[in-house]
Design an enzyme around this catalytic site. Sequence first.
Site, PDB file in Angstrom:
ATOM      1  N   MET A 149     -53.438 -36.968 -59.404  1.00 53.63           N
ATOM      2  CA  MET A 149     -52.193 -37.456 -59.999  1.00 53.63           C
ATOM      3  C   MET A 149     -51.897 -38.837 -59.443  1.00 53.63           C
ATOM      4  O   MET A 149     -52.028 -39.102 -58.255  1.00 53.63           O
ATOM      5  CB  MET A 149     -51.036 -36.491 -59.757  1.00 53.63           C
ATOM      6  CG  MET A 149     -50.692 -36.138 -58.342  1.00 53.63           C
ATOM      7  SD  MET A 149     -49.260 -35.023 -58.356  1.00 53.63           S
ATOM      8  CE  MET A 149     -49.112 -34.642 -56.629  1.00 53.63           C
ATOM      9  N   ARG A 193     -46.254 -29.777 -53.535  1.00 52.71           N
ATOM     10  CA  ARG A 193     -45.446 -29.745 -52.318  1.00 52.71           C
ATOM     11  C   ARG A 193     -45.575 -28.412 -51.597  1.00 52.71           C
ATOM     12  O   ARG A 193     -45.617 -28.359 -50.363  1.00 52.71           O
ATOM     13  CB  ARG A 193     -43.986 -30.049 -52.660  1.00 52.71           C
ATOM     14  CG  ARG A 193     -43.742 -31.514 -52.950  1.00 52.71           C
ATOM     15  CD  ARG A 193     -42.385 -31.800 -53.553  1.00 52.71           C
ATOM     16  NE  ARG A 193     -42.207 -33.239 -53.714  1.00 52.71           N
ATOM     17  CZ  ARG A 193     -41.200 -33.816 -54.350  1.00 52.71           C
ATOM     18  NH1 ARG A 193     -40.269 -33.056 -54.910  1.00 52.71           N
ATOM     19  NH2 ARG A 193     -41.117 -35.133 -54.432  1.00 52.71           N
ATOM     20  N   TYR A 217     -46.885 -37.573 -47.461  1.00 51.77           N
ATOM     21  CA  TYR A 217     -47.192 -37.611 -48.892  1.00 51.77           C
ATOM     22  C   TYR A 217     -46.552 -36.460 -49.662  1.00 51.77           C
ATOM     23  O   TYR A 217     -46.000 -35.539 -49.088  1.00 51.77           O
ATOM     24  CB  TYR A 217     -48.677 -37.745 -49.161  1.00 51.77           C
ATOM     25  CG  TYR A 217     -49.641 -36.694 -48.687  1.00 51.77           C
ATOM     26  CD1 TYR A 217     -51.009 -36.964 -48.701  1.00 51.77           C
ATOM     27  CD2 TYR A 217     -49.238 -35.440 -48.231  1.00 51.77           C
ATOM     28  CE1 TYR A 217     -51.939 -36.018 -48.280  1.00 51.77           C
ATOM     29  CE2 TYR A 217     -50.158 -34.498 -47.815  1.00 51.77           C
ATOM     30  CZ  TYR A 217     -51.498 -34.785 -47.843  1.00 51.77           C
ATOM     31  OH  TYR A 217     -52.399 -33.846 -47.446  1.00 51.77           O
ATOM     32  N   GLU A 218     -46.610 -36.566 -50.990  1.00 50.96           N
ATOM     33  CA  GLU A 218     -45.901 -35.663 -51.913  1.00 50.96           C
ATOM     34  C   GLU A 218     -44.392 -35.668 -51.669  1.00 50.96           C
ATOM     35  O   GLU A 218     -43.725 -34.649 -51.789  1.00 50.96           O
ATOM     36  CB  GLU A 218     -46.455 -34.231 -51.817  1.00 50.96           C
ATOM     37  CG  GLU A 218     -47.902 -34.090 -52.191  1.00 50.96           C
ATOM     38  CD  GLU A 218     -48.214 -34.641 -53.577  1.00 50.96           C
ATOM     39  OE1 GLU A 218     -47.305 -34.720 -54.409  1.00 50.96           O
ATOM     40  OE2 GLU A 218     -49.376 -34.983 -53.813  1.00 50.96           O
ATOM     41  N   GLY A 219     -43.867 -36.822 -51.360  1.00 51.02           N
ATOM     42  CA  GLY A 219     -42.442 -36.961 -51.063  1.00 51.02           C
ATOM     43  C   GLY A 219     -42.222 -36.788 -49.573  1.00 51.02           C
ATOM     44  O   GLY A 219     -42.433 -35.698 -49.035  1.00 51.02           O
TER      45      GLY A 219
END
Length: 592
Positions: free
Chosen positions: A162, A295, A436-438
């Site tokens: 992604m 997440r 990562y991933e927020g």
Amino acid sequence: MVDFTPPLRDIKFNLRHIADLDSLIELPGFEHVDADTIDGALDEAGRFMAEVIAPTNRAGDEIGCTMVDGQVITPDAFKGAWRKYVDAGWSAVAGPPDYGGHGFPETVGFAISEMFVAANLAFSLNPMLTGSAITVIRDHADEAVRETYLENLVTAEWTGTMLLTESEAGSDVGALRAKAIPADDGTYLVSGSKIFITWGDHDLSDNIVHLVLARLPDAPPGTRGISLFVVPKMLVTADGTIGSSNRVETVSIEHKLGIHGSPTAVLSFDKSVGYLVGEPNQGMRYMFAMMNQARREVGLEGLGISERAYQQAVSYAQERTQGRAIGTAKTDVSPIIEHPDVRRMLMTMKAYNEACRGLLYDTAAAGERAHRASDEGDRKAAAARVALLTPVAKAWCTDVGVTMTSIAVQVHGCMGYVEESGAPQHYRDARITPIYEGTNGIQAIDLVMRKLPMADGSVVRSFLDEMAELDGPLANAGEPRLDSIREPLAAAVAPLREATEWLLACEDPNDRLAGATPYLDMFGTVAGGAYLARLAIAAAGEDRDEWMEAKIDTAVFYAHQILPRAAGWLSSITAGAGELFAVPVEGLEPSR
């Protein structure tokens, strides 16, 4: 370094008593699945991860990935292991049967992912992102895209990524500049650059299917104007075979602190052919489905790497002799595992790992019920639960992973600072997971600003009530050790409830934001104690052996040694933002 032993008994215990696997396999679509088959599959997956994947971990770190003539080259050890992984069908365990999958519950796939992560975190990121891509294409792409890409993704013949981040658009995704121009044939020509793309290029599969966020020419500004496109590295012909290059260039790969075996790429698109996913300008909504799944998987990374570090720390502490434990003969030298401080470190790692596992498996099972439960009310309740727990599962478990891998270095003493021991790799690999991933700060913001107010606060209040209601089962278990958990659990839930109500009533957004991170820490810590209490209650009701007794003792340790910390966060949660901004920017600069 020591061999990896998959924690199969603990995984199965959580599947039974936290995820409630028996009820999961009664959901629609699992008529062909039974508990014995799942049990056997997990055993075989554990053997595979220990024997095939785990031995690649060191090579991934020491050799890493390189670029040759614009192509990313992975370590040789990865290539053979990946082929065995694909041929064995592990990627397809929870995949949709219509596209080559075996149709097992996704929570079972989650358990297999845990073992892959612990065996080799960097390697595991490839199938993890592919799984997220499968979810988005399955749920939102049109039939032509599904028919072209899904089966090869499910079987891991191709992999997925992604692509969100750009140089000026990190956490602020709305600032992205990538463009998608409509072509005459219904496709789109995508141009732009993306950075920090995990497994953005590699030599393990024939094709890489990129899910790319980009803007249409007439798109509104910000996140409202973002669309999602499938952009393959290689074009696919009408008969499903690989065609020509799709003008996707790998510009470079990053040289990172850890996860060296995972190529993090900068990718450039130059009028690359893309296929719109769903409706125009709805890309962020679709991508969030992918991100939220990712997440939860990243939270699993925190647990997996911590489990691997814990196993190595226990082994080292049993072998390393130094000093004399109290009560031993003066001529003896004791293994360091006999010293109270080392035992405290190991018990802390064990307790946090088991607490994280409970939280993660509950979150995964809730996500499954949100999609598959027959009753609409059950689906809505499960969706609310997974929404509440996802930011905690991601952030708390990855923060725990960093702390526990640091403790593992400490157990090794000076040898823990030497790369040869293997302990530093776990610490370095774990450090990316809170980012990562927020970032975890963003997860905390999501928790206090979006998740607590759901249904006027009734979702979080119900979860708090659920934890408080463990008092009865703890009291009625007929086990004095469980009775001793009651007071510290109640003493932790009470300030968490107070902090929750303060945040819900707080009118100044800055004050809520200022308390977000300590609140998430508090929430995770208390929830972890509740999950351990649930597991201990289950253990008390079964035939006792040494493992079951340890399950109870671990919950007691956490309740008495870790849960009391929760109350300490209350004052920082409710202090407001004033103290954070009391020192002006100029005062933060170093003196000259």
